[in-house]
Design an enzyme around this catalytic site. Structure first.
Site, short mmCIF file in Angstrom:
data_model
loop_
_atom_site.label_atom_id
_atom_site.label_comp_id
_atom_site.label_asym_id
_atom_site.label_seq_id
_atom_site.Cartn_x
_atom_site.Cartn_y
_atom_site.Cartn_z
N SER A 144 0.81 -1.22 0.00
CA SER A 144 0.00 0.00 0.00
C SER A 144 0.84 1.27 0.00
O SER A 144 0.49 2.25 -0.65
CB SER A 144 -0.93 0.01 1.22
OG SER A 144 -1.73 -1.14 1.25
N HIS A 195 1.09 4.37 4.97
CA HIS A 195 0.48 5.08 3.85
C HIS A 195 1.03 6.50 3.75
O HIS A 195 1.30 7.00 2.65
CB HIS A 195 -1.04 5.12 4.02
CG HIS A 195 -1.66 3.76 3.96
ND1 HIS A 195 -2.95 3.51 4.36
CD2 HIS A 195 -1.16 2.56 3.55
CE1 HIS A 195 -3.23 2.23 4.20
NE2 HIS A 195 -2.16 1.64 3.70
#
Length: 313
Positions: A144, A195
């Site tokens: 991610s 992230h």
């Protein structure tokens, strides 16, 4: 970090369906290789997730540096793999066609390592600032972070447009920030710092010195001209779903007579001055733009021809 959850692998089947729908031949090589690596390591992981995830304690303090390159390519379950790889599929196709396979592969490699470093720095800073030692044990795994970095690059190279994030229409330029918050609110188990590290690395590339450093470190492997040639080759290809025919590039030499652009313009200008309407010379029709008369008219003759055309108009 728990062991990978075993289930029916519906996410994996949906991912394979997406890949075959696009067509394996339509996926650029580095994107395809990254997809294959993630799927293979999901099916046959190198180590357990608690031995591959990255954290300050395991990687920085205990010097288990293997986690830096293992953690991005391992996933918790099939749905984790599915959502990440579908995102990689579309971002990879657009960016690799734009940047070229060599440079895109270089980006994937550097980002995978650098995001892990930035992640640990963020967790270490949070642990010290908030006096919460548990941040140092927080372990993250998955692709991610790299995808958030690629999203920043994609918005840079393909500006404009908007996205619908939780019902809010927002410019793609700022969508990654809203997605960062939305994902953490909807799924608190995700790594906010991981992230965020991806977004920061993407900004370091598009707005900071990272791109120049990567170019300097790449040395003489490949020049910018090579990147442009590969990009133009990808852009000239007709991207399509499988089952649709492609169109090969046409050869226009029969129309240009082998002349370069300057010679074509010069002949077209000269012939336009001699154009007095449609005529035939013998049995041969004059091809417009590339016919030269046997004799060059005088300046007075050219002036008279122009006056005649203006009188007719």
């Amino acid at each position: 970090m728990h062991r990978r959850q075993k289930g029916s692998n519906i996410g994996l089947f949906l991912l394979l369906s997406q890949i075959f729908q696009v067509g394996v031949s339509n996926i650029p090589p580095v994107t395809l290789a990254a997809l294959a690596a993630n799927v293979c390591l999901f099916l046959q992981p190198v180590k357990r997730l608690d031995k591959t995830c990255i954290s300050v304690t395991e990687c920085l303090y205990r010097r288990d540096w293997h986690r830096l390159y293992l953690s991005p390519f391992h996933h918790v379950d099939d749905w984790h793999l599915y959502f990440n790889m579908v995102s990689l599929l579309w971002k990879g196709i657009k960016l690799e066609r734009r940047l070229g396979s060599f440079w895109f592969g270089y980006i994937i490699t550097i980002f995978s390592l650098l995001i892990g470093v930035v992640y640990m720095l963020l967790e270490l800073a949070l642990a010290e600032l908030l006096d919460v030692p548990s941040y140092k044990q927080s372990c993250a795994v998955g692709f991610s972070g790299v995808l958030f970095a690629l999203k920043v690059l994609n918005n840079c190279y393909h500006p404009g447009g908007s996205s619908n994030v939780m019902g809010f229409i927002i410019s793609n330029k700022y969508a990654c920030w809203l997605e960062l918050v939305a994902i953490h609110l909807l799924n608190p188990g995700t790594s906010f710092a991981g992230h965020l590290a991806g977004i920061l690395v993407g900004l370091m590339y598009t707005m900071g010195p990272l791109k120049m450093l990567m170019k300097a470190c790449s040395g003489g492997f490949r020049s910018q001209t090579d990147f442009s040639e590969q990009r133009n080759r990808y852009n000239s290809e007709n991207f399509r779903y499988s089952g649709y025919p492609s169109h090969s590039s046409r050869d226009y030499s029969m129309y240009t007579g082998g002349l370069n652009e300057e010679e074509q313009v010069e002949r077209a200008l000269r012939n336009s001055l001699n154009d007095r309407g449609p005529r035939h010379y013998g049995n041969e029709r004059r091809p417009y733009g590339f016919w030269l008369p046997p004799e060059e008219p005088s300046v007075e003759e050219l002036r008279r021809q122009r006056l005649n055309r203006f009188e007719r108009w």
